[in-house]
Scaffold this active site. Structure first.
Site, PDB file in Angstrom:
ATOM      1  N   SER A 185      40.802  43.352  47.387  1.00  0.00           N
ATOM      2  CA  SER A 185      41.376  44.370  48.265  1.00  0.00           C
ATOM      3  C   SER A 185      40.500  45.612  48.350  1.00  0.00           C
ATOM      4  CB  SER A 185      42.779  44.758  47.789  1.00  0.00           C
ATOM      5  OG  SER A 185      43.640  43.639  47.809  1.00  0.00           O
ATOM      6  N   HIS A 241      42.025  50.275  45.358  1.00  0.00           N
ATOM      7  CA  HIS A 241      42.057  50.421  46.818  1.00  0.00           C
ATOM      8  C   HIS A 241      41.415  51.733  47.245  1.00  0.00           C
ATOM      9  CE1 HIS A 241      45.718  47.483  47.248  1.00  0.00           C
ATOM     10  NE2 HIS A 241      44.656  46.937  46.676  1.00  0.00           N
TER      11      HIS A 241
END
Length: 309
Positions: A185, A241
Protein backbone atom coordinates in the site's frame (compact mmCIF):
# COMPACT_ATOMS: atom_id res chain seq x y z
CA UNK A 1 0.28 49.51 -62.14
CA UNK A 2 3.70 49.17 -60.58
CA UNK A 3 6.41 47.45 -62.54
CA UNK A 4 9.00 45.40 -60.59
CA UNK A 5 12.20 44.00 -61.89
CA UNK A 6 13.20 40.34 -61.45
CA UNK A 7 15.52 41.38 -58.66
CA UNK A 8 12.64 43.05 -56.85
CA UNK A 9 10.52 39.91 -57.21
CA UNK A 10 13.40 37.79 -55.89
CA UNK A 11 13.86 40.05 -52.90
CA UNK A 12 10.11 39.90 -52.18
CA UNK A 13 10.15 36.09 -52.40
CA UNK A 14 13.12 35.91 -50.02
CA UNK A 15 11.39 38.22 -47.57
CA UNK A 16 8.22 36.12 -47.73
CA UNK A 17 10.23 32.92 -47.19
CA UNK A 18 12.03 34.45 -44.24
CA UNK A 19 8.72 35.54 -42.71
CA UNK A 20 7.29 32.03 -43.19
CA UNK A 21 10.36 30.47 -41.60
CA UNK A 22 10.16 32.82 -38.65
CA UNK A 23 6.47 32.01 -38.21
CA UNK A 24 7.21 28.27 -38.33
CA UNK A 25 9.99 28.64 -35.78
CA UNK A 26 7.78 30.63 -33.42
CA UNK A 27 4.95 28.08 -33.81
CA UNK A 28 7.37 25.24 -33.09
CA UNK A 29 8.65 27.04 -30.02
CA UNK A 30 5.09 27.55 -28.79
CA UNK A 31 4.34 23.85 -29.32
CA UNK A 32 7.50 22.85 -27.50
CA UNK A 33 6.65 25.12 -24.58
CA UNK A 34 3.10 23.76 -24.44
CA UNK A 35 4.40 20.20 -24.43
CA UNK A 36 6.99 21.00 -21.77
CA UNK A 37 4.28 22.20 -19.41
CA UNK A 38 3.58 18.54 -18.75
CA UNK A 39 5.64 16.15 -16.67
CA UNK A 40 8.25 14.08 -18.40
CA UNK A 41 6.55 11.32 -20.38
CA UNK A 42 3.14 12.98 -20.29
CA UNK A 43 1.55 14.33 -23.45
CA UNK A 44 -1.01 17.16 -23.70
CA UNK A 45 -4.58 15.96 -23.39
CA UNK A 46 -6.77 15.13 -26.28
CA UNK A 47 -9.85 17.27 -25.57
CA UNK A 48 -12.06 14.72 -27.33
CA UNK A 49 -10.92 11.71 -25.34
CA UNK A 50 -13.45 9.78 -23.32
CA UNK A 51 -13.24 8.86 -19.66
CA UNK A 52 -12.40 5.24 -20.47
CA UNK A 53 -9.73 6.34 -22.93
CA UNK A 54 -8.12 8.28 -20.14
CA UNK A 55 -8.23 5.35 -17.73
CA UNK A 56 -7.04 2.84 -20.33
CA UNK A 57 -4.96 4.49 -23.08
CA UNK A 58 -4.10 2.50 -26.17
CA UNK A 59 -1.83 -0.47 -25.54
CA UNK A 60 -1.84 0.25 -21.81
CA UNK A 61 -3.09 -3.20 -20.81
CA UNK A 62 -0.56 -5.25 -22.69
CA UNK A 63 0.59 -8.25 -20.73
CA UNK A 64 4.22 -7.22 -21.23
CA UNK A 65 4.15 -4.45 -18.64
CA UNK A 66 5.79 -4.06 -15.25
CA UNK A 67 2.39 -3.40 -13.65
CA UNK A 68 0.96 -6.69 -14.92
CA UNK A 69 4.10 -8.47 -13.73
CA UNK A 70 3.70 -6.90 -10.27
CA UNK A 71 0.09 -8.09 -10.05
CA UNK A 72 1.16 -11.61 -11.06
CA UNK A 73 4.01 -11.65 -8.53
CA UNK A 74 1.82 -10.40 -5.67
CA UNK A 75 -0.86 -12.97 -6.50
CA UNK A 76 1.68 -15.80 -6.80
CA UNK A 77 3.26 -14.92 -3.45
CA UNK A 78 -0.14 -14.94 -1.75
CA UNK A 79 -0.96 -18.35 -3.24
CA UNK A 80 2.37 -19.64 -1.93
CA UNK A 81 1.50 -18.15 1.48
CA UNK A 82 -1.78 -20.08 1.56
CA UNK A 83 -0.13 -23.34 0.49
CA UNK A 84 2.63 -22.95 3.08
CA UNK A 85 0.22 -22.05 5.87
CA UNK A 86 -2.22 -24.95 5.38
CA UNK A 87 0.47 -27.52 4.61
CA UNK A 88 3.27 -26.54 7.01
CA UNK A 89 2.42 -23.84 9.54
CA UNK A 90 -1.11 -24.61 10.71
CA UNK A 91 -0.61 -28.40 11.04
CA UNK A 92 2.44 -27.72 13.23
CA UNK A 93 0.64 -25.23 15.46
CA UNK A 94 1.96 -21.93 14.07
CA UNK A 95 -0.19 -18.87 13.55
CA UNK A 96 -0.69 -16.79 10.39
CA UNK A 97 1.46 -14.03 11.90
CA UNK A 98 4.37 -16.46 12.06
CA UNK A 99 3.98 -17.18 8.36
CA UNK A 100 3.97 -13.45 7.59
CA UNK A 101 7.15 -13.07 9.62
CA UNK A 102 8.84 -15.93 7.76
CA UNK A 103 7.79 -14.33 4.46
CA UNK A 104 9.71 -11.17 5.35
CA UNK A 105 7.22 -9.00 7.23
CA UNK A 106 8.46 -5.69 8.59
CA UNK A 107 9.51 -6.18 12.21
CA UNK A 108 11.73 -3.82 14.19
CA UNK A 109 13.65 -6.21 16.44
CA UNK A 110 14.75 -8.34 13.47
CA UNK A 111 16.34 -5.30 11.86
CA UNK A 112 17.77 -3.86 15.08
CA UNK A 113 19.11 -7.07 16.60
CA UNK A 114 19.73 -9.24 13.53
CA UNK A 115 20.34 -6.58 10.84
CA UNK A 116 17.77 -8.08 8.47
CA UNK A 117 17.57 -5.04 6.20
CA UNK A 118 15.86 -7.08 3.50
CA UNK A 119 12.69 -6.58 5.56
CA UNK A 120 12.51 -3.04 4.20
CA UNK A 121 11.66 -4.53 0.76
CA UNK A 122 10.08 -7.97 1.26
CA UNK A 123 6.93 -6.72 3.08
CA UNK A 124 5.75 -5.18 -0.21
CA UNK A 125 5.20 -8.67 -1.66
CA UNK A 126 3.29 -10.31 1.21
CA UNK A 127 -0.36 -9.64 2.14
CA UNK A 128 -2.46 -10.34 5.19
CA UNK A 129 -5.61 -11.63 3.47
CA UNK A 130 -7.36 -11.85 0.11
CA UNK A 131 -9.15 -8.50 0.50
CA UNK A 132 -5.81 -6.85 1.24
CA UNK A 133 -4.32 -8.40 -1.90
CA UNK A 134 -7.36 -7.59 -4.05
CA UNK A 135 -7.47 -3.91 -3.08
CA UNK A 136 -3.77 -3.46 -3.82
CA UNK A 137 -3.96 -5.27 -7.17
CA UNK A 138 -7.00 -3.20 -8.11
CA UNK A 139 -5.09 -0.03 -7.24
CA UNK A 140 -2.19 -1.12 -9.43
CA UNK A 141 -4.68 -1.84 -12.22
CA UNK A 142 -6.09 1.69 -12.14
CA UNK A 143 -3.00 3.62 -11.05
CA UNK A 144 0.07 1.53 -11.81
CA UNK A 145 -0.73 0.82 -15.45
CA UNK A 146 -1.32 4.46 -16.19
CA UNK A 147 1.74 5.66 -14.24
CA UNK A 148 3.89 3.23 -16.22
CA UNK A 149 2.32 4.41 -19.46
CA UNK A 150 2.92 8.09 -18.66
CA UNK A 151 6.44 7.69 -17.30
CA UNK A 152 7.46 5.73 -20.41
CA UNK A 153 10.45 4.43 -18.47
CA UNK A 154 10.36 1.10 -16.66
CA UNK A 155 13.36 2.01 -14.51
CA UNK A 156 11.77 5.23 -13.22
CA UNK A 157 8.50 3.39 -12.61
CA UNK A 158 10.17 0.67 -10.55
CA UNK A 159 12.24 3.25 -8.67
CA UNK A 160 9.08 5.19 -7.86
CA UNK A 161 7.35 2.03 -6.64
CA UNK A 162 10.19 0.68 -4.49
CA UNK A 163 11.43 4.01 -3.11
CA UNK A 164 7.89 4.86 -2.02
CA UNK A 165 7.51 1.45 -0.38
CA UNK A 166 10.87 1.65 1.40
CA UNK A 167 10.22 5.18 2.71
CA UNK A 168 6.82 3.97 3.90
CA UNK A 169 8.47 1.09 5.75
CA UNK A 170 10.90 3.49 7.42
CA UNK A 171 7.93 5.55 8.65
CA UNK A 172 6.29 2.38 9.93
CA UNK A 173 9.40 1.39 11.88
CA UNK A 174 9.75 4.85 13.40
CA UNK A 175 6.13 5.36 14.46
CA UNK A 176 4.53 1.91 14.61
CA UNK A 177 7.37 -0.34 15.75
CA UNK A 178 5.36 -2.60 18.08
CA UNK A 179 3.70 -4.60 15.31
CA UNK A 180 4.57 -6.44 12.11
CA UNK A 181 3.54 -5.01 8.78
CA UNK A 182 3.03 -6.35 5.24
CA UNK A 183 1.59 -5.05 1.97
CA UNK A 184 2.40 -2.79 -0.96
CA UNK A 185 0.00 0.00 0.00
CA UNK A 186 2.84 2.42 0.77
CA UNK A 187 4.31 1.92 -2.69
CA UNK A 188 0.89 2.41 -4.30
CA UNK A 189 0.40 5.65 -2.35
CA UNK A 190 3.69 6.76 -3.90
CA UNK A 191 2.18 6.21 -7.35
CA UNK A 192 -0.81 8.30 -6.26
CA UNK A 193 1.56 11.08 -5.22
CA UNK A 194 2.92 11.11 -8.77
CA UNK A 195 -0.54 12.13 -9.97
CA UNK A 196 -0.88 14.77 -7.28
CA UNK A 197 2.21 16.57 -8.56
CA UNK A 198 1.01 16.21 -12.14
CA UNK A 199 -2.38 17.77 -11.44
CA UNK A 200 -0.88 20.59 -9.37
CA UNK A 201 1.37 21.58 -12.27
CA UNK A 202 -1.22 21.11 -15.02
CA UNK A 203 -4.67 21.70 -13.54
CA UNK A 204 -5.55 24.51 -15.96
CA UNK A 205 -4.41 22.50 -18.98
CA UNK A 206 -6.14 19.17 -18.47
CA UNK A 207 -9.43 18.03 -19.92
CA UNK A 208 -12.67 17.51 -18.03
CA UNK A 209 -12.29 13.74 -18.20
CA UNK A 210 -8.91 13.94 -16.47
CA UNK A 211 -10.29 16.29 -13.83
CA UNK A 212 -13.03 13.74 -13.25
CA UNK A 213 -10.42 11.03 -12.94
CA UNK A 214 -8.60 12.99 -10.25
CA UNK A 215 -11.61 12.39 -8.04
CA UNK A 216 -11.11 8.64 -8.44
CA UNK A 217 -7.37 8.72 -7.87
CA UNK A 218 -7.47 10.93 -4.82
CA UNK A 219 -10.50 9.12 -3.45
CA UNK A 220 -8.26 6.04 -3.38
CA UNK A 221 -5.60 8.06 -1.56
CA UNK A 222 -7.96 9.40 1.11
CA UNK A 223 -9.70 6.04 1.45
CA UNK A 224 -6.37 4.37 2.22
CA UNK A 225 -5.37 7.08 4.67
CA UNK A 226 -8.79 7.32 6.32
CA UNK A 227 -9.13 3.55 6.62
CA UNK A 228 -5.95 3.53 8.68
CA UNK A 229 -7.48 5.98 11.13
CA UNK A 230 -10.86 4.28 11.41
CA UNK A 231 -9.66 0.69 11.64
CA UNK A 232 -6.64 1.44 13.80
CA UNK A 233 -2.96 0.71 13.43
CA UNK A 234 -3.59 -2.86 14.56
CA UNK A 235 -5.12 -3.69 11.18
CA UNK A 236 -3.88 -0.93 8.86
CA UNK A 237 -0.40 0.57 8.94
CA UNK A 238 -1.30 4.24 8.56
CA UNK A 239 2.31 5.37 8.92
CA UNK A 240 3.43 3.21 6.02
CA UNK A 241 0.76 4.87 3.86
CA UNK A 242 1.81 8.37 4.86
CA UNK A 243 5.51 7.64 4.38
CA UNK A 244 4.92 6.03 1.00
CA UNK A 245 2.89 9.03 -0.15
CA UNK A 246 5.56 11.56 0.82
CA UNK A 247 8.33 9.35 -0.54
CA UNK A 248 6.56 9.11 -3.88
CA UNK A 249 5.90 12.85 -3.91
CA UNK A 250 9.58 13.64 -3.27
CA UNK A 251 10.82 11.25 -5.96
CA UNK A 252 8.23 12.58 -8.43
CA UNK A 253 9.51 16.10 -7.75
CA UNK A 254 13.03 14.86 -8.42
CA UNK A 255 12.00 13.30 -11.75
CA UNK A 256 10.01 16.37 -12.76
CA UNK A 257 12.82 18.83 -12.18
CA UNK A 258 15.38 16.57 -13.86
CA UNK A 259 13.19 16.37 -16.97
CA UNK A 260 13.69 20.16 -17.43
CA UNK A 261 9.98 20.87 -17.68
CA UNK A 262 8.88 24.47 -18.06
CA UNK A 263 6.70 25.66 -15.17
CA UNK A 264 4.31 28.48 -14.55
CA UNK A 265 5.76 28.55 -11.04
CA UNK A 266 8.77 30.49 -9.83
CA UNK A 267 11.93 28.71 -10.96
CA UNK A 268 13.78 29.38 -7.72
CA UNK A 269 10.85 27.89 -5.80
CA UNK A 270 10.88 24.76 -7.97
CA UNK A 271 14.63 24.47 -7.48
CA UNK A 272 14.14 24.71 -3.72
CA UNK A 273 11.57 21.89 -3.84
CA UNK A 274 14.00 19.84 -5.92
CA UNK A 275 16.77 20.09 -3.31
CA UNK A 276 14.32 19.49 -0.47
CA UNK A 277 13.15 16.30 -2.19
CA UNK A 278 16.75 15.09 -2.50
CA UNK A 279 17.36 15.92 1.16
CA UNK A 280 14.24 14.01 2.18
CA UNK A 281 15.08 10.93 0.05
CA UNK A 282 18.67 10.76 1.33
CA UNK A 283 18.51 12.06 4.89
CA UNK A 284 15.43 10.18 6.07
CA UNK A 285 16.71 6.64 5.31
CA UNK A 286 20.15 7.41 6.78
CA UNK A 287 18.75 8.97 9.95
CA UNK A 288 16.19 6.19 10.29
CA UNK A 289 18.81 3.46 9.92
CA UNK A 290 21.02 5.08 12.55
CA UNK A 291 18.09 5.37 14.95
CA UNK A 292 16.80 1.86 14.29
CA UNK A 293 20.19 0.18 14.65
CA UNK A 294 21.18 2.09 17.78
CA UNK A 295 17.86 1.73 19.61
CA UNK A 296 17.62 -1.09 22.17
CA UNK A 297 14.66 -3.35 21.45
CA UNK A 298 13.84 -6.70 23.01
CA UNK A 299 13.81 -9.61 20.59
CA UNK A 300 10.17 -10.50 19.89
CA UNK A 301 10.76 -13.08 17.16
CA UNK A 302 10.21 -15.98 19.55
CA UNK A 303 6.78 -14.62 20.56
CA UNK A 304 5.67 -14.11 16.96
CA UNK A 305 6.35 -17.72 16.05
CA UNK A 306 5.13 -19.23 19.30
CA UNK A 307 2.91 -22.29 18.83
CA UNK A 308 -0.75 -21.84 19.70
CA UNK A 309 -1.10 -25.46 20.90
Amino acid sequence: MNIHSLNDLGENNNNNNNNDNNNNISNNNENIQNNQLFLGGMNPDNPNESFLEFLFPKNICKLKTISFLLICVLTAVYIIQLIAYYSLFKPNGYRWSCLLYRFGALELSSITNHYQLFRLITPMFAHNNFLHLFSNCLSILFIGFYAEYELQNSTNYLLLFFISGIIGNFFSLLFSFKSISVGSSGAILGLCAYYLLYFILNWNNISKSMKCCTIIFFSIIFFNLFSGVTEGSKNVDIYSHIGGFFGGLAFSMFLTYRSQVLYRFNQSFMKLLYYLSILFLVALPIASLIFIILIEVSDTCQFICKKFH
